[in-house]
Design a protein around this motif. Structure first.
Motif, PDB file in Angstrom:
ATOM      1  N   ALA A 211     -42.739  54.079  56.126  1.00  0.00           N
ATOM      2  CA  ALA A 211     -43.537  53.144  56.919  1.00  0.00           C
ATOM      3  C   ALA A 211     -42.574  52.353  57.783  1.00  0.00           C
ATOM      4  O   ALA A 211     -41.411  52.175  57.423  1.00  0.00           O
ATOM      5  CB  ALA A 211     -44.336  52.205  56.015  1.00  0.00           C
ATOM      6  N   VAL A 212     -43.050  51.902  58.931  1.00  0.00           N
ATOM      7  CA  VAL A 212     -42.224  51.084  59.814  1.00  0.00           C
ATOM      8  C   VAL A 212     -42.943  49.777  60.126  1.00  0.00           C
ATOM      9  O   VAL A 212     -44.166  49.704  60.101  1.00  0.00           O
ATOM     10  CB  VAL A 212     -41.872  51.790  61.148  1.00  0.00           C
ATOM     11  CG1 VAL A 212     -41.016  53.010  60.900  1.00  0.00           C
ATOM     12  CG2 VAL A 212     -43.105  52.140  61.943  1.00  0.00           C
ATOM     13  N   PHE A 213     -42.145  48.772  60.414  1.00  0.00           N
ATOM     14  CA  PHE A 213     -42.648  47.494  60.881  1.00  0.00           C
ATOM     15  C   PHE A 213     -41.804  47.152  62.097  1.00  0.00           C
ATOM     16  O   PHE A 213     -40.572  47.156  62.020  1.00  0.00           O
ATOM     17  CB  PHE A 213     -42.488  46.414  59.808  1.00  0.00           C
ATOM     18  CG  PHE A 213     -43.332  45.191  60.026  1.00  0.00           C
ATOM     19  CD1 PHE A 213     -44.486  44.983  59.292  1.00  0.00           C
ATOM     20  CD2 PHE A 213     -42.965  44.233  60.963  1.00  0.00           C
ATOM     21  CE1 PHE A 213     -45.261  43.845  59.484  1.00  0.00           C
ATOM     22  CE2 PHE A 213     -43.725  43.104  61.164  1.00  0.00           C
ATOM     23  CZ  PHE A 213     -44.882  42.912  60.425  1.00  0.00           C
ATOM     24  N   THR A 214     -42.462  46.904  63.211  1.00  0.00           N
ATOM     25  CA  THR A 214     -41.747  46.600  64.448  1.00  0.00           C
ATOM     26  C   THR A 214     -41.908  45.117  64.796  1.00  0.00           C
ATOM     27  O   THR A 214     -42.831  44.447  64.320  1.00  0.00           O
ATOM     28  CB  THR A 214     -42.254  47.457  65.627  1.00  0.00           C
ATOM     29  OG1 THR A 214     -43.600  47.083  65.928  1.00  0.00           O
ATOM     30  CG2 THR A 214     -42.177  48.944  65.299  1.00  0.00           C
ATOM     31  N   GLY A 215     -41.013  44.634  65.628  1.00  0.00           N
ATOM     32  CA  GLY A 215     -41.078  43.245  66.053  1.00  0.00           C
ATOM     33  C   GLY A 215     -42.404  42.889  66.702  1.00  0.00           C
ATOM     34  O   GLY A 215     -42.877  41.753  66.576  1.00  0.00           O
ATOM     35  N   ASP A 216     -43.017  43.853  67.370  1.00  0.00           N
ATOM     36  CA  ASP A 216     -44.306  43.611  68.030  1.00  0.00           C
ATOM     37  C   ASP A 216     -45.398  43.195  67.044  1.00  0.00           C
ATOM     38  O   ASP A 216     -46.348  42.510  67.422  1.00  0.00           O
ATOM     39  CB  ASP A 216     -44.772  44.860  68.780  1.00  0.00           C
ATOM     40  CG  ASP A 216     -43.854  45.238  69.921  1.00  0.00           C
ATOM     41  OD1 ASP A 216     -43.213  44.338  70.492  1.00  0.00           O
ATOM     42  OD2 ASP A 216     -43.779  46.445  70.238  1.00  0.00           O
ATOM     43  N   LEU A 217     -45.279  43.609  65.788  1.00  0.00           N
ATOM     44  CA  LEU A 217     -46.332  43.321  64.816  1.00  0.00           C
ATOM     45  C   LEU A 217     -46.396  41.850  64.433  1.00  0.00           C
ATOM     46  O   LEU A 217     -47.394  41.400  63.885  1.00  0.00           O
ATOM     47  CB  LEU A 217     -46.169  44.196  63.572  1.00  0.00           C
ATOM     48  CG  LEU A 217     -46.198  45.700  63.833  1.00  0.00           C
ATOM     49  CD1 LEU A 217     -46.172  46.476  62.521  1.00  0.00           C
ATOM     50  CD2 LEU A 217     -47.384  46.116  64.679  1.00  0.00           C
ATOM     51  N   PHE A 218     -45.348  41.084  64.762  1.00  0.00           N
ATOM     52  CA  PHE A 218     -45.396  39.646  64.517  1.00  0.00           C
ATOM     53  C   PHE A 218     -46.327  38.943  65.503  1.00  0.00           C
ATOM     54  O   PHE A 218     -46.694  37.789  65.292  1.00  0.00           O
ATOM     55  CB  PHE A 218     -43.999  39.022  64.609  1.00  0.00           C
ATOM     56  CG  PHE A 218     -43.094  39.403  63.467  1.00  0.00           C
ATOM     57  CD1 PHE A 218     -43.470  39.203  62.150  1.00  0.00           C
ATOM     58  CD2 PHE A 218     -41.857  39.956  63.719  1.00  0.00           C
ATOM     59  CE1 PHE A 218     -42.633  39.548  61.098  1.00  0.00           C
ATOM     60  CE2 PHE A 218     -41.000  40.300  62.685  1.00  0.00           C
ATOM     61  CZ  PHE A 218     -41.393  40.094  61.373  1.00  0.00           C
TER      62      PHE A 218
ATOM     63  N   ARG B 136     -51.632  48.951  64.817  1.00  0.00           N
ATOM     64  CA  ARG B 136     -51.485  50.389  65.078  1.00  0.00           C
ATOM     65  C   ARG B 136     -51.302  50.658  66.567  1.00  0.00           C
ATOM     66  O   ARG B 136     -50.496  51.499  66.960  1.00  0.00           O
ATOM     67  CB  ARG B 136     -52.665  51.157  64.517  1.00  0.00           C
ATOM     68  CG  ARG B 136     -52.623  51.277  62.996  1.00  0.00           C
ATOM     69  CD  ARG B 136     -53.628  52.273  62.446  1.00  0.00           C
ATOM     70  NE  ARG B 136     -54.965  52.102  62.975  1.00  0.00           N
ATOM     71  CZ  ARG B 136     -55.859  51.225  62.542  1.00  0.00           C
ATOM     72  NH1 ARG B 136     -55.551  50.405  61.555  1.00  0.00           N
ATOM     73  NH2 ARG B 136     -57.053  51.154  63.081  1.00  0.00           N
ATOM     74  N   ALA B 137     -52.037  49.930  67.404  1.00  0.00           N
ATOM     75  CA  ALA B 137     -51.914  50.115  68.855  1.00  0.00           C
ATOM     76  C   ALA B 137     -50.518  49.713  69.340  1.00  0.00           C
ATOM     77  O   ALA B 137     -49.962  50.371  70.226  1.00  0.00           O
ATOM     78  CB  ALA B 137     -52.991  49.304  69.576  1.00  0.00           C
ATOM     79  N   ALA B 138     -49.952  48.658  68.756  1.00  0.00           N
ATOM     80  CA  ALA B 138     -48.618  48.202  69.165  1.00  0.00           C
ATOM     81  C   ALA B 138     -47.558  49.248  68.842  1.00  0.00           C
ATOM     82  O   ALA B 138     -46.649  49.486  69.648  1.00  0.00           O
ATOM     83  CB  ALA B 138     -48.283  46.875  68.480  1.00  0.00           C
ATOM     84  N   VAL B 139     -47.659  49.890  67.707  1.00  0.00           N
ATOM     85  CA  VAL B 139     -46.704  50.941  67.352  1.00  0.00           C
ATOM     86  C   VAL B 139     -46.938  52.174  68.222  1.00  0.00           C
ATOM     87  O   VAL B 139     -45.995  52.776  68.749  1.00  0.00           O
ATOM     88  CB  VAL B 139     -46.787  51.301  65.849  1.00  0.00           C
ATOM     89  CG1 VAL B 139     -45.906  52.496  65.512  1.00  0.00           C
ATOM     90  CG2 VAL B 139     -46.395  50.095  64.999  1.00  0.00           C
TER      91      VAL B 139
END
Length: 141
Positions: free
Chosen positions: A89-96, A105-108
């Motif tokens: 699984a990944v978490f990106t800075g955009d998810l903050f 999901r759209a941000a990733v």
């Protein structure tokens, strides 16, 4: 009964970018491991029950090891986990900046793989393979 510690053949690891705030580290870790049990059900143990018979949800049957590293360490780990096709699984800075699952999901989805602003990664698999994925990271203090 053996007093030797149980050694698992598999490993659950979370790798966090080292510059995250404490609340972000906790939040990212929780999100990253949340899907593991739905996709890899063997990681989940049996439900718990206290002496009064009150039931509690089952949890992972093994420890979750949390590591930290630089942005470059995360990028390299991401490439290694993809090349090994391990559950991840990944978490990106955009998810903050998003406030719901659909927007997450759209941000990733909006960012090509090589350009993801990774702040966290989780992985599950054979111990040796997971160790290779998180190579270069250090245990979270």
């Amino acid at each position: 009964m053996s007093t030797e510690p149980l050694r698992f053949d598999t490993k659950i690891a979370v790798l966090l970018r080292e510059d995250l705030e404490p609340w972000q580290r906790l939040n990212v870790t929780a999100f990253l491991v949340s899907g593991l049990g739905t996709q890899v059900p063997e990681v989940i143990g049996e439900p718990y029950e206290d002496a009064d018979g009150v039931g509690y949800l089952p949890m992972f049957r093994q420890p979750v090891l949390v590591f930290q590293g630089t942005k470059e360490t995360l990028t390299a780990a991401h490439a290694r986990v993809l090349s090994r096709a391990l559950p991840r699984a990944v978490f990106t800075g955009d998810l903050f900046t998003t406030g719901n699952d659909r927007d997450n999901r759209a941000a990733v989805r909006a960012v090509p793989t090589a350009e993801l602003d990774l702040v966290g990664l989780s992985v599950y698999g054979p111990r040796n393979a997971v160790d290779k994925v998180v190579k270069g990271a250090r245990m979270h203090p």
